[in-house]
Motif scaffolding. Structure first.
Motif, PDB file in Angstrom:
ATOM      1  N   PHE A 284       4.297  -5.063   4.405  1.00 53.71           N
ATOM      2  CA  PHE A 284       4.144  -3.738   3.817  1.00 53.71           C
ATOM      3  C   PHE A 284       2.855  -3.626   3.000  1.00 53.71           C
ATOM      4  CE2 PHE A 284       4.860  -0.867   0.206  1.00 53.71           C
ATOM      5  CZ  PHE A 284       5.109   0.309   0.886  1.00 53.71           C
ATOM      6  N   LEU A 285       2.605  -4.658   2.189  1.00 47.90           N
ATOM      7  CA  LEU A 285       1.429  -4.588   1.321  1.00 47.90           C
ATOM      8  C   LEU A 285       0.141  -4.653   2.124  1.00 47.90           C
ATOM      9  CD1 LEU A 285       2.668  -6.697  -1.707  1.00 47.90           C
ATOM     10  CD2 LEU A 285       2.250  -4.246  -1.603  1.00 47.90           C
ATOM     11  N   ILE A 286       0.176  -5.419   3.207  1.00 49.90           N
ATOM     12  CA  ILE A 286      -1.015  -5.500   4.051  1.00 49.90           C
ATOM     13  C   ILE A 286      -1.203  -4.188   4.802  1.00 49.90           C
ATOM     14  CG2 ILE A 286      -1.919  -6.623   6.120  1.00 49.90           C
ATOM     15  CD1 ILE A 286      -0.728  -9.245   5.005  1.00 49.90           C
ATOM     16  N   TYR A 288      -0.093  -1.189   3.993  1.00 50.50           N
ATOM     17  CA  TYR A 288      -0.376  -0.056   3.120  1.00 50.50           C
ATOM     18  C   TYR A 288      -1.819  -0.086   2.622  1.00 50.50           C
ATOM     19  CZ  TYR A 288       0.943   3.576  -0.249  1.00 50.50           C
ATOM     20  OH  TYR A 288       1.061   4.749  -0.946  1.00 50.50           O
ATOM     21  N   SER A 289      -2.288  -1.277   2.244  1.00 57.48           N
ATOM     22  CA  SER A 289      -3.627  -1.370   1.670  1.00 57.48           C
ATOM     23  C   SER A 289      -4.708  -1.270   2.727  1.00 57.48           C
ATOM     24  CB  SER A 289      -3.774  -2.672   0.896  1.00 57.48           C
ATOM     25  OG  SER A 289      -2.871  -2.680  -0.169  1.00 57.48           O
TER      26      SER A 289
END
Lengths: 416, 508
Positions: A284-286, A288-289
């Motif tokens: 998710f963090l990869i 989203y960013s």
């Protein structure tokens, strides 16, 4: 086993209940031989066909999955000691059996990629490949870490830590079999206390060196935790399979019951969720960013046919076992849990496949035409591990007979 | 070698089947028994059910100790001053804080994450220990859950007041269109609002549901006193008997609880369900708090380990806060040491050590991957933490969170309430600084020279934070005064006489 079997009545600690029959370990030898043959054949075919990279990847997938089982088992042994767990005493010996195989499985896990680093000039670990890293300033930044000397020394260090810890914990447990000294339980707890942080760090950096560096440009601070989550899950699942087999041979009657299975199954459930949590958090963090250096890893696994495996992992590694394990009757059934745990083990292999295999052909697709090489390579080390586990189970008592907390395990109930 | 459960020893002795245990050495806490063949008692001095009820209800029914009013007066004054400063902020605007163009998120969000971390710990502690069947939780769960509620209240203050032109706050609500404006939240942080408010609701339910049987006990005791005698303390001027107020208020809150087996059955089911729901909820909510930063692309904020790292940090800081509250309480309240034993303190110290190591692991991963990534921006962000002008903040965080808990490797330290108390202070300070380090140091130096700045807190920044500490402590003191500090029913369930099966009930 019926629920009634968990009820009162003295649990037999006679040889016939706590040891497997002599000579039964022969099947273990057969499995080991089959595993060795598969591993050797993998490399022979790979080199013969000029595709060492594919053969190594297949072998490495099986090896890292097997190592996950041993390291997972080691984690559980230390966790049981640390929390002074009583219920787990009667199941602990099987975990110790898997833990103490770390020297063999660890060496097998590192042997393949060590050969790649030191002799094959980095076909899979491309940071060793001069042609690939030529002019790559990113490699220059990492050269202090990604070089054969540091890599080799650290591999030895990880193995040393695991061997030392596992042997020490094994000694406390087997020495207690002999002497019954309660203080050995406290010593094992102390070793687990200082051992756990070292274990955590070594597992993390081994995951960096042996898995993450397959794509040396990529990085994720979550990576060690991700491999740990799979290891703890597959370690527990594998031991349920072992205990189910032991019980089928009529041993551990009354000592390892549905109550123990229920708790082990809950832990499998917990780590199915934990693996998904860690995997999702990382993704998710990869996602989203959307930073190119990070998304490259996910992009490679969402394109060229790999998306199917990514989706399959979400369902197979998380959603399906999660839903099935919500049911209490499943968690208390040895037959059903055998199926679930076998599935979980297969999905752990699929997870390693998802990590390693896309790197073999870069962005040119899945290349399933050599599926049999994948299969041959993957089964090698797991077969050796299974064989060694069978032999180990036959080599001594099936539970720590003089552990001071054994009576708690023999009376363990979930009150449900 | 047989394992003898202390519950069984006590039960046999109470039934006259065994002799009394030897007189313990003065100062020796039986909960510290380290023989693996024996499970130490969870409640000391062989308390009976009646004694447990009398002692715990006594904390609310009897006059508080002489310390209570002065301390309450002080914390309430601090809380009041903080509230006045918030009012000043609302009237004047966020310019009264030290925020500037470069550091536009500082103490406000640091305080929010600090309190929300503590807020997450209580329910996590209670629910996870419940799921893992850790019976020692009965001594700490109620106060941990109460702490959660109060900390979330403090946390919720900051997003509410940091929005800038507070008089335009109506714009965030989905109210009907007016003046051709389409009121809209227009921020991805909306998810955080819902995550935290859902969490608060579930935590409140979890806490309140646990309270119901104990509130009914307080109700019944007040009612019994009313029936027994016409005499009793009364409210000055009004003349109303205090027990009448108690019977009515506790009775209202007890929702008609009658201790029937059906009620208990429902209660046990609901409690387990709420524990099961709370656990993933806590994990997800604190992960979402970490997403507030990690979904950005700011070096120092964006890293994949943030979700579990924040959860571990919450447990770390939460246990420290529980200890900060319970260690003085067990000194000040009579017989509380029978319930919060040295073993409880030792267990919590061990968890602080374990979670402290997890947090340290995350710090190490951040530094290692910043270097390994080869990204000069990542590398600068972390170099700047150690070598930049805020080195002292990073140093404080590292000393408090990484170094100080290491003393818990020594058994004497884990078993010394004073040492544990001091380390808990360090950890609490360290966890505040952790958020400051993440938030302020990561943004105070950006890509252009013109984007470099420092943050200097104003007295209003400091005052509002101290004010929230006052609010938190005031609410906790009120909780100590008016509600059962321990889950009486659960505490009785871990007494030896609650186990009619003797050794059959072995298991921790």
């Amino acid at each position: 086993m019926s629920h009634a079997a968990a009820h009162e009545g003295p649990v037999s600690l006679a040889e016939g209940n706590v040891r497997l029959r002599a000579g039964g370990g022969a099947i273990g030898t057969v499995l080991i031989a089959a595993g060795v043959v598969a591993a050797v054949a993998t490399f022979a075919v790979g080199i013969g066909q000029g595709n060492f990279k594919h053969a190594l990847a297949a072998y490495h997938i099986g090896a890292m999955s097997s190592l996950a089982v041993c390291l997972g088992a080691m984690f559980w042994v230390m966790a049981f000691h640390l929390v002074m767990s009583g219920w787990s005493v009667s199941i602990r010996r099987q975990f110790e059996n898997a833990m103490v195989l770390v020297p063999v499985i660890g060496v097998l896990a590192v042997a393949g990629i060590a050969a790649d680093v030191f002799f094959m000039h980095g076909q899979l670990l491309t940071w060793m490949n001069g042609a690939v890293r030529q002019g790559d300033s990113l490699y220059e930044e990492k050269a202090a870490w990604l070089n054969p000397v540091r890599w080799g020394l650290f591999a030895l260090l990880y193995l040393f830590i695991w061997v030392y810890l596992s042997q020490r914990l094994w000694w406390y447990s087997t020495e207690q079999d002999r002497t019954g000294a309660p203080r050995l339980s406290n010593k094992a707890r102390f070793t687990s206390a200082w051992g756990m942080p070292i274990f955590g760090l070594s597992l993390t950096f081994a995951a960096f060196d042996w898995l993450m560096s397959v794509d040396y440009r990529w990085f994720s601070t979550m990576w060690g935790v991700y491999y740990f989550a799979g290891a703890a899950l597959s370690g527990m699942a594998a031991m349920i399979l072992v205990l189910a087999a032991v019980r089928r041979s009529g041993r551990l009657s009354g000592a390892v019951t549905n109550e123990h299975l229920h708790d082990m199954s809950k832990l499998v459930f917990g780590f199915v969720v934990f693996w998904a949590y860690i995997g999702f958090g990382q993704y998710f963090l990869i996602w989203y960013s959307n930073i190119p250096e990070e998304t490259s890893f996910m992009l490679a696994r969402k394109t060229e046919g790999w998306n199917a495996l990514s989706t399959f992992l979400v369902w197979g590694h998380f959603a399906v076992p999660w839903y099935i394990l919500l049911w209490k009757f499943v968690r208390r059934s040895w037959a059903l849990m055998t199926i679930v745990c076998a599935w979980v083990m297969v999905l752990e292999v699929a997870d390693m496949y998802w990590i390693i295999r896309p790197m073999v052909y870069g962005g040119t697709g899945v290349h399933l035409d050599m599926w049999w090489l994948d299969l041959l390579g993957i089964v090698g080390v797991p077969l050796i591990l299974a064989g060694l586990l069978v032999r180990k189970a036959h080599a001594g008592p099936l539970m720590p007979l003089k552990d001071p907390r054994l009576p708690e395990a023999l009376h363990h109930r979930n009150y449900v | 070698m047989s394992s003898i459960h202390p519950d069984r020893i006590n039960a046999e002795r109470l039934a006259g089947l065994a002799t009394a245990p030897p007189v313990p050495t003065p100062g020796w806490d039986a909960s510290l028994e380290d023989n693996p063949a024996v499970r130490p008692p969870l409640v000391l001095n062989n308390r009976t059910f009646t004694e447990v009820t009398d002692i715990i209800c006594g904390y609310t029914e009897n006059k508080p100790g002489k310390w209570w009013f002065p301390v309450f007066g002080f914390t309430a004054t601090v809380a009041g001053c903080g509230t006045l400063l918030i009012l000043y902020l609302l009237i004047t605007g966020v310019g009264v804080w030290g925020l500037n163009n470069q550091v536009d998120w500082a103490w406000d969000i640091t305080n929010f994450v600090f309190w929300i971390g503590i807020g997450h710990a209580g329910t996590l502690i209670s629910a996870i220990l419940c799921i893992f069947k850790q019976k020692w939780r009965t001594a700490i769960n109620r106060s941990a859950e109460a702490m959660t509620i109060f900390a979330v209240i403090c946390a919720g203050t900051f997003p509410g007041i940091h929005v800038g032109r507070i008089w335009m706050i109506w714009m965030v609500f989905p109210i009907p269109n007016s003046n051709s404006i389409w009121p809209n939240f227009r921020s991805p942080l909306l998810w955080d609002v819902f995550a935290v408010s859902t969490y608060f609701t579930v935590s409140l339910l979890f806490w309140y549901m646990g309270l119901i049987p104990d509130l009914a006990t307080l109700r019944d005791r007040a009612h019994q006193r009313l029936l027994r005698s016409e005499q009793g303390p009364r409210v000055p001027v009004l003349g109303l008997r205090i027990d009448r107020i108690r019977a009515n208020v506790y009775g209202f809150l007890a929702l008609g609880w009658r201790f029937s087996s059906r009620h208990w059955h429902r209660y046990e089911n609901a409690y387990l369900l709420l524990a099961g729901i709370s656990t993933p909820l806590v994990l997800s909510v604190h992960s979402i708090v970490s997403f507030d930063f990690a979904t950005s692309i700011i070096p120092g904020w964006h890293t994949t380990i943030f979700p579990p790292y924040f959860v571990a940090g919450a447990i770390f800081g939460g246990f420290a806060m529980v200890l900060l509250l319970l260690i003085p309480a067990r000194e000040l309240y009579p017989h509380m040491k029978d319930f919060v034993t040295l073993r409880h303190i030792e267990n919590m110290a061990k968890i602080i050590l374990a979670t402290g190591m997890m947090v340290s692991f995350a710090y190490a991963m951040e530094f290692f991957i910043a270097w390994y990534s080869g990204s000069e921006y990542e590398q600068f962000a972390f170099k700047n933490r150690i070598l930049g002008p805020y080195w002292w903040a990073w140093g404080t965080m590292t000393f408090c969170n990484v170094v100080s808990p290491q003393i818990f490797w020594f058994q004497w330290a884990r078993r010394s309430p004073l040492t544990v108390f001091i380390i808990s202070i360090f950890v609490t300070i360290g966890m505040w600084f952790e958020r400051f380090v993440i938030i302020v140091i990561s943004i105070h130096r950006s890509y252009l020279p013109s984007e470099w700045g420092m943050f200097h807190p104003t007295p209003v920044d400091v005052g509002i934070f101290i004010g929230t500490c006052g609010i938190f402590l005031t609410l906790f003191l009120l909780f100590l005064r008016f509600l059962p500090v321990f889950a009486m029913a659960e505490l009785k369930a871990v007494l030896p006489h609650a186990d009619p099966h003797g050794s059959h009930g072995i298991g921790a």
